[in-house]
Every structure is written in C-alpha cells, then in structure tokens.
Design a protein around this motif. Structure first.
Motif, PDB file in Angstrom:
ATOM      1  N   VAL A   1      45.789  32.377  31.929  1.00 17.37           N
ATOM      2  CA  VAL A   1      47.190  32.496  31.537  1.00 17.37           C
ATOM      3  C   VAL A   1      47.596  31.330  30.657  1.00 17.37           C
ATOM      4  CG1 VAL A   1      49.558  32.578  32.378  1.00 17.37           C
ATOM      5  CG2 VAL A   1      47.739  33.750  33.644  1.00 17.37           C
ATOM      6  N   GLY A   2      48.069  31.650  29.457  1.00 19.57           N
ATOM      7  CA  GLY A   2      48.631  30.667  28.551  1.00 19.57           C
ATOM      8  C   GLY A   2      49.794  31.325  27.836  1.00 19.57           C
ATOM      9  N   ASP A   3      49.850  31.191  26.515  1.00 26.12           N
ATOM     10  CA  ASP A   3      50.870  31.924  25.764  1.00 26.12           C
ATOM     11  C   ASP A   3      50.664  33.421  25.935  1.00 26.12           C
ATOM     12  OD1 ASP A   3      51.916  29.532  24.872  1.00 26.12           O
ATOM     13  OD2 ASP A   3      50.657  29.501  23.065  1.00 26.12           O
ATOM     14  N   ASN A   4      49.397  33.832  26.060  1.00 26.05           N
ATOM     15  CA  ASN A   4      49.039  35.211  26.341  1.00 26.05           C
ATOM     16  C   ASN A   4      48.075  35.244  27.523  1.00 26.05           C
ATOM     17  OD1 ASN A   4      50.455  36.521  24.067  1.00 26.05           O
ATOM     18  ND2 ASN A   4      49.024  35.336  22.817  1.00 26.05           N
ATOM     19  N   ILE A   5      47.570  36.413  27.852  1.00 26.91           N
ATOM     20  CA  ILE A   5      46.620  36.574  28.952  1.00 26.91           C
ATOM     21  C   ILE A   5      45.243  36.880  28.367  1.00 26.91           C
ATOM     22  CG2 ILE A   5      46.019  37.851  31.036  1.00 26.91           C
ATOM     23  CD1 ILE A   5      48.647  36.452  31.368  1.00 26.91           C
ATOM     24  N   LYS A   6      44.237  36.114  28.803  1.00 29.61           N
ATOM     25  CA  LYS A   6      42.860  36.388  28.415  1.00 29.61           C
ATOM     26  C   LYS A   6      42.083  36.774  29.675  1.00 29.61           C
ATOM     27  CE  LYS A   6      42.741  33.176  24.492  1.00 29.61           C
ATOM     28  NZ  LYS A   6      42.051  31.995  23.906  1.00 29.61           N
ATOM     29  N   VAL A   7      41.479  37.947  29.636  1.00 35.39           N
ATOM     30  CA  VAL A   7      40.685  38.408  30.771  1.00 35.39           C
ATOM     31  C   VAL A   7      39.213  38.279  30.410  1.00 35.39           C
ATOM     32  CG1 VAL A   7      40.227  40.297  32.370  1.00 35.39           C
ATOM     33  CG2 VAL A   7      42.509  40.038  31.369  1.00 35.39           C
ATOM     34  N   GLU A   8      38.476  37.530  31.219  1.00 35.19           N
ATOM     35  CA  GLU A   8      37.060  37.300  30.962  1.00 35.19           C
ATOM     36  C   GLU A   8      36.245  37.731  32.175  1.00 35.19           C
ATOM     37  OE1 GLU A   8      36.869  33.151  30.223  1.00 35.19           O
ATOM     38  OE2 GLU A   8      38.089  33.220  28.404  1.00 35.19           O
ATOM     39  N   PHE A   9      34.977  38.003  31.934  1.00 35.71           N
ATOM     40  CA  PHE A   9      34.079  38.405  33.004  1.00 35.71           C
ATOM     41  C   PHE A   9      32.846  37.532  32.972  1.00 35.71           C
ATOM     42  CE2 PHE A   9      36.647  41.983  31.782  1.00 35.71           C
ATOM     43  CZ  PHE A   9      37.049  42.530  32.996  1.00 35.71           C
ATOM     44  N   LYS A  10      32.603  36.816  34.070  1.00 33.72           N
ATOM     45  CA  LYS A  10      31.416  35.975  34.129  1.00 33.72           C
ATOM     46  C   LYS A  10      30.156  36.834  34.214  1.00 33.72           C
ATOM     47  CE  LYS A  10      29.889  31.607  36.064  1.00 33.72           C
ATOM     48  NZ  LYS A  10      30.220  30.504  36.968  1.00 33.72           N
ATOM     49  N   LYS A  11      30.296  37.979  34.881  1.00 31.63           N
ATOM     50  CA  LYS A  11      29.194  38.940  34.948  1.00 31.63           C
ATOM     51  C   LYS A  11      29.538  40.116  34.038  1.00 31.63           C
ATOM     52  CE  LYS A  11      28.215  37.700  39.738  1.00 31.63           C
ATOM     53  NZ  LYS A  11      28.152  38.186  41.142  1.00 31.63           N
ATOM     54  N   LEU A  12      28.605  40.469  33.157  1.00 27.69           N
ATOM     55  CA  LEU A  12      28.869  41.531  32.203  1.00 27.69           C
ATOM     56  C   LEU A  12      29.039  42.871  32.921  1.00 27.69           C
ATOM     57  CD1 LEU A  12      26.374  40.617  29.344  1.00 27.69           C
ATOM     58  CD2 LEU A  12      28.838  40.246  29.405  1.00 27.69           C
ATOM     59  N   ARG A  13      30.036  43.606  32.499  1.00 31.22           N
ATOM     60  CA  ARG A  13      30.273  44.936  33.055  1.00 31.22           C
ATOM     61  C   ARG A  13      30.887  45.790  31.960  1.00 31.22           C
ATOM     62  NH1 ARG A  13      33.816  48.444  35.299  1.00 31.22           N
ATOM     63  NH2 ARG A  13      33.443  49.271  37.402  1.00 31.22           N
ATOM     64  N   LYS A  14      30.313  46.948  31.732  1.00 34.31           N
ATOM     65  CA  LYS A  14      30.847  47.823  30.690  1.00 34.31           C
ATOM     66  C   LYS A  14      32.149  48.445  31.177  1.00 34.31           C
ATOM     67  CE  LYS A  14      29.622  51.617  27.602  1.00 34.31           C
ATOM     68  NZ  LYS A  14      28.567  52.586  27.209  1.00 34.31           N
ATOM     69  N   LEU A  15      33.190  48.317  30.374  1.00 31.28           N
ATOM     70  CA  LEU A  15      34.497  48.842  30.738  1.00 31.28           C
ATOM     71  C   LEU A  15      34.809  50.092  29.920  1.00 31.28           C
ATOM     72  CD1 LEU A  15      36.593  45.549  30.828  1.00 31.28           C
ATOM     73  CD2 LEU A  15      35.321  46.602  32.681  1.00 31.28           C
ATOM     74  N   ASP A  16      35.392  51.076  30.573  1.00 34.63           N
ATOM     75  CA  ASP A  16      35.838  52.253  29.848  1.00 34.63           C
ATOM     76  C   ASP A  16      37.364  52.240  29.749  1.00 34.63           C
ATOM     77  OD1 ASP A  16      36.814  53.082  32.316  1.00 34.63           O
ATOM     78  OD2 ASP A  16      35.105  54.396  32.715  1.00 34.63           O
ATOM     79  N   LYS A  17      37.928  53.285  29.194  1.00 36.72           N
ATOM     80  CA  LYS A  17      39.373  53.343  28.984  1.00 36.72           C
ATOM     81  C   LYS A  17      40.135  53.255  30.310  1.00 36.72           C
ATOM     82  CE  LYS A  17      42.980  56.235  26.926  1.00 36.72           C
ATOM     83  NZ  LYS A  17      43.276  57.518  26.238  1.00 36.72           N
ATOM     84  N   THR A  18      39.591  53.883  31.337  1.00 40.10           N
ATOM     85  CA  THR A  18      40.244  53.849  32.656  1.00 40.10           C
ATOM     86  C   THR A  18      40.289  52.430  33.210  1.00 40.10           C
ATOM     87  OG1 THR A  18      39.480  56.104  33.111  1.00 40.10           O
ATOM     88  CG2 THR A  18      40.180  54.772  35.000  1.00 40.10           C
ATOM     89  N   ASP A  19      39.183  51.696  33.048  1.00 44.77           N
ATOM     90  CA  ASP A  19      39.140  50.298  33.496  1.00 44.77           C
ATOM     91  C   ASP A  19      40.220  49.474  32.806  1.00 44.77           C
ATOM     92  OD1 ASP A  19      36.851  50.281  35.272  1.00 44.77           O
ATOM     93  OD2 ASP A  19      35.616  50.564  33.509  1.00 44.77           O
TER      94      ASP A  19
END
Length: 239
Positions: free
Chosen positions: A200-218
């Motif tokens: 959390v800063g001026d905006n929100i950055k979402v990161e993943f330490k473990k790679l996971r493929k995300l789809d539209k639902t995610d």
C-alpha cells in the motif's frame, strides 16, 4: 550441533511464529532442559495475528514456556525509511535482552538461516549489537532445512514464508489504519494465493512470492477484496 548447544545452560528463543525460529526452538529443546528455555514473541500490531497464534502453538507443542510482549515503536520505524527493519529489530531485541538479563539466561537465539545471508537485511546489525546467536546460520542450515524440521514436528501448523505487515507499506508513515486493513485483506487471500503481498502506497501493488497463473475470475476476486478496504486506490497486480 551437540557441540554448539552444549556451550549453554539456558536460552531465550525469539519466536516469530515462522518456520525458522520454530526450527531453532525445536533444536534447542533437544539439547537443553526444557525448563531452561523461554520462547518470546513480539505481539505488536505490525505482526500478523496468525503468526502470533502459531508461536503460542509451537511453544505449547514442545512444552516450552512462552512469553508474549509489546514494544514501544521507535519513531524511525514509524517514519518507514529504508532502515525501518533495523529500528524494529533493535526495539524487539532490546526488550528481549532486558528479559535475558533480569531472568539470567545465557543467550538469545534467533531464526536467521544461511539463505538469509544472500539478502539485504538491515536487522542483522541489531542482531550483532545485542550479541544474538543464530543457530541455523552457525550450523549452515537453510530455509529448506527449517521446513524439513518443522514439518516433522508441527504437523497441525501451516507455515507461510512471511514478512511483517510493515513491509507492505510504501512511501508513507506506518499507520495502524493501514496495518489493520492489510491484515484483513491478506487473511482472506493467503491460503488461496500463497506468498501474496499487498503493498500500500499511493496505489496498491499486489505481488506473489510464489508464481501462480491468474485468470479473470482471480483478478476480479482480488480487486473486490482490496476495493472493499481501499476503494479510492488504483490496483496493480504483478504476476
């Protein structure tokens, strides 16, 4: 290992609730009398509640006395500069050192492992200042070794590879409001998306330490959970 631990008659273990410090506590319990060991855990708001509960369960599982404690935040930690981890670690270890001196323990152990030497960790300076020893590092044990130890012993405890909530706050002072929101968000997402970091800063950055493929639902689900707490911020998802 026997040679290392047999130098001491008593020890305090800084128990975060993570795999490394849990592994240290288990190793210590195999070499020192249980009544001569104390596990201590900082329970301030920047520490995830589930990790505090983990710490209590870890100590209880191997019948070690456990003491939770609060610290006074250093202003330099609140300012959230590059050295905030140093000031946090220093405040925590200063408190543990008071316990050590007052209750006459021989040594303080922490969970620094051999892999940690590859990262920039400002808190290492505080470890040196308070003469804290790191059994995993000294015995050349890695993060993988820690997980191997804890998975055999603490079968009902799930260990995430975690850092504190304060590491999620970017480019502004650390505030309780953000700490509470970030914890609520990650608590809803952690099991589904292991290794998630909501910064959390001026905006929100979402990161993943473990790679996971995300789809539209995610992505829609992630945005829904985050927007409930930060409706006015743009969300950037990196994966």
């Amino acid at each position: 290992m026997k040679t290392f631990f047999n130098r001491f008659k008593s020890a305090i273990v800084a128990l975060s609730g993570g795999a490394d410090s849990a592994a240290v506590l288990k190793l210590v319990s195999e070499h020192l009398p249980l009544e001569n060991i104390l596990a201590v855990t900082c329970v301030n708001s920047h520490v995830f509640r589930y990790e505090i509960e983990n710490a209590r369960l870890i100590a209880d599982t191997i019948c070690i006395n456990w003491k939770p404690f609060y610290i006074d935040y250093d202003d330099n930690f609140i300012k959230n500069g590059e050295e905030k981890c140093y000031y946090c670690k220093k405040s925590i270890l200063a408190h543990i050192n008071i316990i050590k001196e007052s209750e006459k323990f021989d040594v303080i152990f922490d969970g620094t492992n051999l892999d940690d030497l590859n990262d920039y960790r400002p808190g290492v300076k505080a470890i040196s200042e308070y003469n804290v020893l790191s059994p995993l590092k000294e015995l050349r044990l890695t993060k993988a070794d820690s997980f191997q130890i804890v998975n055999k012993v603490f079968k009902n405890i799930y260990f995430h590879d975690e850092s504190c909530i304060a590491t999620r706050i970017l480019n502004k002072h650390i505030q309780t409001e953000d700490i509470v929101k970030i914890e609520k968000i990650e608590d809803k997402l952690r099991d589904t998306y292991p290794g998630i970091r909501v910064r959390v800063g001026d905006n929100i950055k979402v990161e993943f330490k473990k790679l996971r493929k995300l789809d539209k639902t995610d992505i829609e689900f992630l945005e829904k959970i985050i927007k409930f707490h930060y409706a006015d911020k743009h969300i950037q998802i990196n994966y």
